[in-house]
Every structure is written in C-alpha cells, then in structure tokens.
Design a protein around this motif. Structure first.
Motif, mmCIF file in Angstrom:
data_model
loop_
_atom_site.group_PDB
_atom_site.id
_atom_site.type_symbol
_atom_site.label_atom_id
_atom_site.label_comp_id
_atom_site.label_asym_id
_atom_site.label_seq_id
_atom_site.Cartn_x
_atom_site.Cartn_y
_atom_site.Cartn_z
ATOM 1 N N GLU A 4 -12.470 -123.479 7.819
ATOM 2 C CA GLU A 4 -11.658 -124.568 7.283
ATOM 3 C C GLU A 4 -12.496 -125.758 6.803
ATOM 4 N N ILE A 5 -13.738 -125.860 7.284
ATOM 5 C CA ILE A 5 -14.576 -126.981 6.877
ATOM 6 C C ILE A 5 -14.902 -126.864 5.389
ATOM 7 N N ASN A 6 -14.930 -128.000 4.700
ATOM 8 C CA ASN A 6 -15.257 -127.981 3.273
ATOM 9 C C ASN A 6 -16.121 -129.190 2.945
ATOM 10 N N MET A 7 -16.676 -129.218 1.753
ATOM 11 C CA MET A 7 -17.641 -130.246 1.393
ATOM 12 C C MET A 7 -17.012 -131.635 1.368
ATOM 13 N N LEU A 8 -15.822 -131.740 0.835
ATOM 14 C CA LEU A 8 -15.159 -133.039 0.751
ATOM 15 C C LEU A 8 -14.882 -133.586 2.149
ATOM 16 N N ALA A 9 -14.495 -132.711 3.060
ATOM 17 C CA ALA A 9 -14.225 -133.131 4.441
ATOM 18 C C ALA A 9 -15.496 -133.647 5.101
ATOM 19 N N ILE A 10 -16.613 -132.958 4.880
ATOM 20 C CA ILE A 10 -17.882 -133.382 5.479
ATOM 21 C C ILE A 10 -18.276 -134.762 4.964
ATOM 22 N N VAL A 11 -18.142 -134.968 3.672
ATOM 23 C CA VAL A 11 -18.484 -136.263 3.074
ATOM 24 C C VAL A 11 -17.610 -137.373 3.639
ATOM 25 N N ASN A 12 -16.332 -137.069 3.851
ATOM 26 C CA ASN A 12 -15.376 -138.101 4.249
ATOM 27 C C ASN A 12 -15.253 -138.311 5.757
ATOM 28 N N MET A 13 -15.980 -137.533 6.580
ATOM 29 C CA MET A 13 -15.827 -137.694 8.021
ATOM 30 C C MET A 13 -16.854 -138.645 8.637
ATOM 31 N N SER A 14 -17.610 -139.355 7.802
ATOM 32 C CA SER A 14 -18.547 -140.342 8.333
ATOM 33 C C SER A 14 -17.779 -141.497 8.958
ATOM 34 N N ALA A 15 -18.307 -142.034 10.058
ATOM 35 C CA ALA A 15 -17.696 -143.214 10.674
ATOM 36 C C ALA A 15 -17.682 -144.350 9.654
ATOM 37 N N PRO A 16 -16.661 -145.219 9.690
ATOM 38 C CA PRO A 16 -16.490 -146.251 8.659
ATOM 39 C C PRO A 16 -17.717 -147.108 8.376
ATOM 40 N N GLU A 17 -18.461 -147.479 9.423
ATOM 41 C CA GLU A 17 -19.611 -148.352 9.199
ATOM 42 C C GLU A 17 -20.776 -147.626 8.532
ATOM 43 N N GLY B 36 -19.900 -142.688 -3.944
ATOM 44 C CA GLY B 36 -19.817 -141.242 -4.071
ATOM 45 C C GLY B 36 -19.295 -140.763 -5.407
ATOM 46 N N ASP B 37 -19.167 -141.629 -6.398
ATOM 47 C CA ASP B 37 -18.595 -141.222 -7.672
ATOM 48 C C ASP B 37 -19.379 -140.097 -8.334
ATOM 49 N N TYR B 38 -20.702 -140.170 -8.288
ATOM 50 C CA TYR B 38 -21.514 -139.153 -8.960
ATOM 51 C C TYR B 38 -21.375 -137.804 -8.271
ATOM 52 N N SER B 39 -21.587 -137.779 -6.951
ATOM 53 C CA SER B 39 -21.520 -136.504 -6.239
ATOM 54 C C SER B 39 -20.111 -135.930 -6.201
ATOM 55 N N ARG B 40 -19.105 -136.796 -6.243
ATOM 56 C CA ARG B 40 -17.721 -136.294 -6.225
ATOM 57 C C ARG B 40 -17.394 -135.464 -7.461
ATOM 58 N N ASN B 41 -18.186 -135.627 -8.517
ATOM 59 C CA ASN B 41 -17.986 -134.805 -9.712
ATOM 60 C C ASN B 41 -18.370 -133.355 -9.471
ATOM 61 N N PHE B 42 -19.093 -133.111 -8.382
ATOM 62 C CA PHE B 42 -19.636 -131.779 -8.149
ATOM 63 C C PHE B 42 -19.102 -131.105 -6.899
ATOM 64 N N ILE B 43 -18.266 -131.787 -6.110
ATOM 65 C CA ILE B 43 -17.824 -131.187 -4.849
ATOM 66 C C ILE B 43 -16.316 -130.960 -4.832
ATOM 67 N N THR B 44 -15.901 -129.997 -4.017
ATOM 68 C CA THR B 44 -14.481 -129.648 -3.901
ATOM 69 C C THR B 44 -14.119 -129.508 -2.425
ATOM 70 N N ASP B 45 -12.851 -129.217 -2.189
ATOM 71 C CA ASP B 45 -12.396 -129.010 -0.814
ATOM 72 C C ASP B 45 -12.159 -127.527 -0.524
ATOM 73 N N VAL B 46 -12.855 -126.659 -1.267
ATOM 74 C CA VAL B 46 -12.693 -125.213 -1.078
ATOM 75 C C VAL B 46 -13.650 -124.726 0.002
ATOM 76 N N PRO B 47 -13.123 -124.155 1.087
ATOM 77 C CA PRO B 47 -13.983 -123.667 2.180
ATOM 78 C C PRO B 47 -14.665 -122.355 1.825
ATOM 79 N N ALA B 48 -15.571 -121.929 2.686
ATOM 80 C CA ALA B 48 -16.294 -120.681 2.448
ATOM 81 C C ALA B 48 -15.454 -119.464 2.827
ATOM 82 N N ASP B 49 -15.678 -118.395 2.115
ATOM 83 C CA ASP B 49 -15.118 -117.104 2.493
ATOM 84 C C ASP B 49 -16.154 -116.447 3.411
ATOM 85 N N LEU B 50 -15.935 -116.560 4.702
ATOM 86 C CA LEU B 50 -16.928 -116.107 5.663
ATOM 87 C C LEU B 50 -17.011 -114.589 5.788
#
Length: 245
Positions: A68-81, A8-22
């Motif tokens: 509260e959901i954010n892009m970094l959280a979505i990327v990191n919530m995949s099951a380990p395998e 995820g090194d490449y995509s991590r350059n473009f994503i943050t943990d800032v949620p949406a202002d709904l």
C-alpha cells in the motif's frame, strides 16, 4: 521565502500514488537480491513506469504495508517541521541530477528527519535516496532507504549531505537553493567541527585538502543563516542546537 504550496513542485511532476506490484517478476527479484537491515524500509521508484516497483519493510518502520505504500505517501509523511526542507531537498537534488548524464548511479543524498507513523507517532529516520538505474544518460529509477535511528538528537537545524562524482558542485548548488532553511550540510559541519577544536581557516584547509577560500565558503555563510555575529557565537550555537556533539 517560498510559500508552502510551492514545496516539491518539481519532483511532484514525476511521482504518483501507485504502489508496487509485489508479485511482479522484478519485485520478486529485488526481494531476493537487495539486502535490508533491521528497522529499515526500502523502496524503488520507476520514473519510466511512474510508479513504485518495489517496497519492503514499511510496516515495521512506519506502519504501512508494503503493497500500500506509495511515493506520494512517503513524501507527505514527513513531520510538519521537517516537511518544507525535505520537499525542497528532494526537489533540488532531483533537478541537479536530471542535469547530469554520466555516472548517475553514483549520485545520492542523505537527510535526518522525522516521519509520521500510521499510528500518529513520530519516527526518527536516517534516509538515503540515490539513483538506482539509468538509461541513455537519463534517470530510470531511484532507491530510497529509510532506517529508524533512535540515537538521533533533533534541534531546529536540518542535517543533510550530498554524494556523487560532482559532489562539491552538488552540495554547493543545494546550499545556495536551501540557504533560507535552518540547515547544515556534512561539508559545513565537518569544517565547523574543526573550528570548534580551535583550528584556523588555514589549518582547516590544510587538514581537509582544500583551499582557504573553500573553507570560508563553508563557514562564513553560516553567520547569516544562523543569525550569529562571531565564530565563538557560531560554535556555541552549534552545540546548543545539537549540530556538534
């Protein structure tokens, strides 16, 4: 093989943990205009703003509220395998599309995986991520749709597909980069299903409207990837690992 820390090194350059202002005007517009199916979560992430700009359905799918959901959280919530492959697929797909400048909104990819619910349970997901908007030949935002799919049967093989005007090249590039993962693309699976029915490579090429060498490029690399010695062994492996029904 790459170390886990490099995923995820490449995509991590473009994503943050800032949620949406709904409550924003654009989020309210998306809420009214983007359809969402049952047990489906949607996000729109803006590379221009470096933040989530829309989220809907996430509490139903993975237990996190939409604000509260954010892009970094979505990327990191995949099951380990599934995480290493998912991170790599996100990385390489984004890198490929970043090198394109036309018809960007037509590019997307799908993946089947498990995400970890906020309560710790695993959730079977069919996910599709694609370009939502572009400006001057550059990606402006992406859209992701994550739907619970209880009919998925997981083995140790990751399943994915690529779509777009340059679909063949897109999938070919992903296959090259993702080779060391136990994964199979839709194109490879399509050809393999015909092998299982007894078709010859020549017959498969005719059936799919491609060259004989194109079929060889889809099937032969699977020998090494799945450590099999023959077509019979490959087909048996595919059934044993839920690649074929």
């Amino acid at each position: 093989m790459k170390s886990k820390g490099n995923f995820g090194d490449y995509s991590r350059n473009f994503i943050t943990d800032v949620p949406a202002d709904l409550e924003s005007e654009q989020a309210l517009f998306f809420e009214q205009t983007i359809p969402r199916f049952a047990e489906e979560a949607i996000y729109i992430y803006s590379f221009k703003e470096n933040r989530m700009i829309f989220a809907s359905g996430w509490e139903e799918v993975v237990g996190y509220k939409d604000d509260e959901i954010n892009m970094l959280a979505i990327v990191n919530m995949s099951a380990p395998e599934f995480a290493p492959f998912s991170h790599d697929l996100n990385d390489k797909a984004l890198k490929f599309i970043h090198n394109k400048s036309k018809d960007l909104e037509k590019y997307s990819f799908t993946i089947e995986l498990k995400k970890i619910h906020k309560n710790g349970q695993e959730v079977p997901i069919s996910a599709r991520v694609g370009v939502f908007s572009s400006e001057n030949g550059k990606i402006e935002s992406i859209i992701g749709r994550f739907q619970i799919n209880r009919s998925l049967i997981f083995g140790k093989i990751m399943r994915y597909a690529a779509y777009g005007p340059d679909k063949e090249k897109f999938e070919e590039e992903l296959n090259k980069i993702l080779f060391y993962h136990l994964a199979i693309s839709n194109k490879e699976k399509e050809a393999l299903s015909l092998v299982a029915k007894g078709y010859s490579f020549k017959e498969i090429a005719h059936e799919l409207g491609v060259s004989h060498s194109a079929i060889e490029k889809r099937i032969i690399p699977l020998y090494k990837r799945f450590d099999v010695k023959s077509l019979t062994h490959l087909v048996s492996f595919a059934y044993d690992n839920n690649i074929l029904p």
